[in-house]
Write a protein that holds these residues in place. Structure first.
Motif, PDB file in Angstrom:
ATOM      1  N   ALA A   1     -72.852  26.587  58.549  1.00 26.65           N
ATOM      2  CA  ALA A   1     -72.597  25.579  57.528  1.00 26.65           C
ATOM      3  C   ALA A   1     -73.665  25.572  56.445  1.00 26.65           C
ATOM      4  CB  ALA A   1     -72.487  24.197  58.176  1.00 26.65           C
ATOM      5  N   ALA A   2     -74.900  25.865  56.819  1.00 24.06           N
ATOM      6  CA  ALA A   2     -75.993  25.837  55.836  1.00 24.06           C
ATOM      7  C   ALA A   2     -75.823  26.901  54.763  1.00 24.06           C
ATOM      8  CB  ALA A   2     -77.326  26.025  56.557  1.00 24.06           C
ATOM      9  N   ALA A   3     -75.072  27.963  55.080  1.00 27.34           N
ATOM     10  CA  ALA A   3     -74.894  29.049  54.111  1.00 27.34           C
ATOM     11  C   ALA A   3     -73.710  28.817  53.189  1.00 27.34           C
ATOM     12  CB  ALA A   3     -74.715  30.374  54.851  1.00 27.34           C
ATOM     13  N   ARG A   4     -72.875  27.822  53.497  1.00 28.99           N
ATOM     14  CA  ARG A   4     -71.671  27.576  52.707  1.00 28.99           C
ATOM     15  C   ARG A   4     -71.891  26.471  51.684  1.00 28.99           C
ATOM     16  NH1 ARG A   4     -67.318  26.425  57.052  1.00 28.99           N
ATOM     17  NH2 ARG A   4     -69.043  26.287  58.533  1.00 28.99           N
ATOM     18  N   HIS A   5     -71.043  26.482  50.657  1.00 21.96           N
ATOM     19  CA  HIS A   5     -71.208  25.541  49.563  1.00 21.96           C
ATOM     20  C   HIS A   5     -70.038  24.566  49.424  1.00 21.96           C
ATOM     21  CE1 HIS A   5     -73.803  28.971  48.589  1.00 21.96           C
ATOM     22  NE2 HIS A   5     -74.561  28.108  47.924  1.00 21.96           N
ATOM     23  N   ALA A   6     -68.897  24.876  50.052  1.00 26.30           N
ATOM     24  CA  ALA A   6     -67.721  24.008  49.885  1.00 26.30           C
ATOM     25  C   ALA A   6     -66.715  24.272  50.993  1.00 26.30           C
ATOM     26  CB  ALA A   6     -67.080  24.242  48.519  1.00 26.30           C
ATOM     27  N   ALA A   7     -65.666  23.475  50.984  1.00 18.66           N
ATOM     28  CA  ALA A   7     -64.565  23.672  51.937  1.00 18.66           C
ATOM     29  C   ALA A   7     -63.855  24.995  51.638  1.00 18.66           C
ATOM     30  CB  ALA A   7     -63.590  22.506  51.842  1.00 18.66           C
ATOM     31  N   SER A   8     -63.083  25.468  52.593  1.00 22.00           N
ATOM     32  CA  SER A   8     -62.337  26.718  52.409  1.00 22.00           C
ATOM     33  C   SER A   8     -60.939  26.570  52.995  1.00 22.00           C
ATOM     34  CB  SER A   8     -63.057  27.896  53.073  1.00 22.00           C
ATOM     35  OG  SER A   8     -63.247  27.651  54.461  1.00 22.00           O
ATOM     36  N   THR A   9     -60.000  27.328  52.457  1.00 23.87           N
ATOM     37  CA  THR A   9     -58.617  27.312  52.926  1.00 23.87           C
ATOM     38  C   THR A   9     -58.257  28.687  53.474  1.00 23.87           C
ATOM     39  OG1 THR A   9     -57.998  25.658  51.277  1.00 23.87           O
ATOM     40  CG2 THR A   9     -56.210  26.922  52.271  1.00 23.87           C
ATOM     41  N   TRP A  10     -57.799  28.715  54.715  1.00 22.93           N
ATOM     42  CA  TRP A  10     -57.445  29.975  55.381  1.00 22.93           C
ATOM     43  C   TRP A  10     -55.941  30.042  55.584  1.00 22.93           C
ATOM     44  CZ3 TRP A  10     -60.984  33.806  56.611  1.00 22.93           C
ATOM     45  CH2 TRP A  10     -62.319  33.477  56.352  1.00 22.93           C
ATOM     46  N   GLN A  11     -55.422  31.271  55.608  1.00 24.94           N
ATOM     47  CA  GLN A  11     -53.975  31.445  55.632  1.00 24.94           C
ATOM     48  C   GLN A  11     -53.579  32.712  56.375  1.00 24.94           C
ATOM     49  OE1 GLN A  11     -52.033  30.711  51.851  1.00 24.94           O
ATOM     50  NE2 GLN A  11     -50.638  32.467  52.162  1.00 24.94           N
ATOM     51  N   VAL A  12     -52.477  32.627  57.149  1.00 20.79           N
ATOM     52  CA  VAL A  12     -51.871  33.807  57.756  1.00 20.79           C
ATOM     53  C   VAL A  12     -50.485  33.993  57.151  1.00 20.79           C
ATOM     54  CG1 VAL A  12     -53.129  33.780  59.942  1.00 20.79           C
ATOM     55  CG2 VAL A  12     -51.026  32.447  59.726  1.00 20.79           C
ATOM     56  N   ASP A  13     -50.141  35.232  56.847  1.00 22.37           N
ATOM     57  CA  ASP A  13     -48.811  35.598  56.368  1.00 22.37           C
ATOM     58  C   ASP A  13     -48.278  36.699  57.266  1.00 22.37           C
ATOM     59  OD1 ASP A  13     -48.611  34.039  53.768  1.00 22.37           O
ATOM     60  OD2 ASP A  13     -50.466  35.159  53.429  1.00 22.37           O
ATOM     61  N   VAL A  14     -46.970  36.679  57.504  1.00 20.71           N
ATOM     62  CA  VAL A  14     -46.333  37.701  58.339  1.00 20.71           C
ATOM     63  C   VAL A  14     -45.254  38.398  57.523  1.00 20.71           C
ATOM     64  CG1 VAL A  14     -45.106  38.183  60.473  1.00 20.71           C
ATOM     65  CG2 VAL A  14     -46.785  36.333  60.407  1.00 20.71           C
ATOM     66  N   TYR A  15     -45.255  39.727  57.571  1.00 15.26           N
ATOM     67  CA  TYR A  15     -44.295  40.553  56.840  1.00 15.26           C
ATOM     68  C   TYR A  15     -43.560  41.462  57.819  1.00 15.26           C
ATOM     69  CZ  TYR A  15     -47.189  39.156  52.850  1.00 15.26           C
ATOM     70  OH  TYR A  15     -47.888  38.431  51.914  1.00 15.26           O
ATOM     71  N   ASP A  16     -42.305  41.769  57.509  1.00  9.38           N
ATOM     72  CA  ASP A  16     -41.544  42.678  58.379  1.00  9.38           C
ATOM     73  C   ASP A  16     -41.745  44.122  57.947  1.00  9.38           C
ATOM     74  OD1 ASP A  16     -39.983  43.070  56.127  1.00  9.38           O
ATOM     75  OD2 ASP A  16     -38.200  42.083  56.917  1.00  9.38           O
ATOM     76  N   GLY A  17     -40.963  45.033  58.557  1.00  8.85           N
ATOM     77  CA  GLY A  17     -41.126  46.449  58.280  1.00  8.85           C
ATOM     78  C   GLY A  17     -40.815  46.851  56.852  1.00  8.85           C
ATOM     79  N   LEU A  18     -40.081  46.004  56.126  1.00  7.06           N
ATOM     80  CA  LEU A  18     -39.805  46.250  54.714  1.00  7.06           C
ATOM     81  C   LEU A  18     -40.808  45.532  53.823  1.00  7.06           C
ATOM     82  CD1 LEU A  18     -35.901  45.925  54.702  1.00  7.06           C
ATOM     83  CD2 LEU A  18     -37.286  48.015  54.805  1.00  7.06           C
ATOM     84  N   ARG A  19     -41.838  44.959  54.453  1.00  2.90           N
ATOM     85  CA  ARG A  19     -42.894  44.204  53.764  1.00  2.90           C
ATOM     86  C   ARG A  19     -42.338  42.972  53.059  1.00  2.90           C
ATOM     87  NH1 ARG A  19     -46.843  48.982  51.331  1.00  2.90           N
ATOM     88  NH2 ARG A  19     -46.972  50.191  53.272  1.00  2.90           N
ATOM     89  N   ARG A  20     -41.309  42.384  53.660  1.00  5.75           N
ATOM     90  CA  ARG A  20     -40.773  41.119  53.172  1.00  5.75           C
ATOM     91  C   ARG A  20     -41.488  39.990  53.920  1.00  5.75           C
ATOM     92  NH1 ARG A  20     -34.528  41.785  54.471  1.00  5.75           N
ATOM     93  NH2 ARG A  20     -35.525  42.007  56.518  1.00  5.75           N
ATOM     94  N   ARG A  21     -41.996  39.041  53.191  1.00  7.33           N
ATOM     95  CA  ARG A  21     -42.696  37.933  53.829  1.00  7.33           C
ATOM     96  C   ARG A  21     -41.701  37.096  54.625  1.00  7.33           C
ATOM     97  NH1 ARG A  21     -44.150  32.639  52.879  1.00  7.33           N
ATOM     98  NH2 ARG A  21     -46.249  32.044  53.619  1.00  7.33           N
TER      99      ARG A  21
END
Length: 261
Positions: A90-110
């Motif tokens: 925490a001491a090295a960070r400056h603000a909140a952060s937003t994390w995200q996972v995305d899943v794509y199929d074999g045609l790279r469609r989300r």
């Protein structure tokens, strides 16, 4: 018996397809090269690190990197991806952060998440963040215009968004795994793909990409548990017909014909 042979063929596939893509976001791993515990993540679709279902993978990277893993999902399965990120001090960070996972199929469609928390904002002093995404049931076949999930390779992408520039490059440790359940015959459809949606053999700057099928091969999509219920229904209907005939035939005369003198 024929029924026994059919049931044996219908056993769920237990082998998971291992897609051997090389990752370039290296991690501090065991050092013995064991493929059973992937310790790196790719930085693109082409370099996605292959993982199997129910296999935990880790990767050490820098905040701001795009991390990719590839995994197989077969017909009739409902897959859920899980990701946990151990955040920098925490001491090295400056603000909140937003994390995200995305899943794509074999045609790279989300693919949309049916359940789960694919995106989360955490405070500056948070120690970790956990994400998940449950996909829709994989169908054996779909119309070309539809975005239905189909059997083959799927890609998990983990990244951070809305991050202050001062926090880029800080070290993080990611841990991911994929689980799946069988949806059963209620989700079965007629038809099947000629081939699962898996990437063909190609080459990257370092090593070629290879595809390994499950031990028993990909499901063809023709089998589902509804065949069992269809067969049981047919047997019950036949028994009901025999029983009804036995009850109504009486003395052997057609119904409504009076007994002669």
């Amino acid at each position: 018996m024929a029924t026994t042979r059919v049931l044996r063929r219908a056993l769920p596939l237990t082998g998971a397809a291992l897609l051997a893509f090389s990752g370039t976001a290296s991690a501090a791993g065991d050092g013995d090269g064991k493929s059973d515990a992937p310790s790196e993540a790719g930085t693109s679709f082409r370099t996605a690190t292959a993982i199997r279902q129910d296999q935990k993978a880790t990767a050490e990277a820098s905040t701001g990197d795009y991390l990719y893993w590839a995994f197989p999902v077969d017909t009739g399965q409902r897959a859920t991806v899980h990701a946990t990120v151990k955040l920098p001090e925490a001491a090295a960070r400056h603000a909140a952060s937003t994390w995200q996972v995305d899943v794509y199929d074999g045609l790279r469609r989300r693919q949309a998440c049916r359940l789960g928390t694919p995106r989360k904002t955490v405070a500056r002093d948070a120690a970790s963040v956990s994400l998940s995404c449950s996909l829709r049931t994989v169908r054996a076949w779909s119309e070309q215009w539809a975005n239905d999930p189909l059997p083959g390779t799927y890609y998990l992408r983990l990244t951070v968004t809305g991050l202050k520039a001062d926090d880029l490059g800080l070290p993080v440790r990611a841990e991911v795994d994929v689980t799946a359940t069988d949806a059963g015959g209620a989700q079965a459809v007629d038809g099947s793909l000629a081939e699962p949606l898996v990437p063909g053999a190609g080459s990257d700057d370092q090593r070629p990409a290879e595809v390994t099928e499950p031990e028993d091969g990909w499901s063809s999509g023709w089998w589902s548990s509804r065949w069992i219920w269809t067969g049981v229904g047919g047997v019950l209907a036949a028994l009901a017909g025999v029983g009804g005939y036995a009850l109504t035939r009486g003395s052997g005369r057609p119904a409504g014909v009076p007994q002669g003198r």
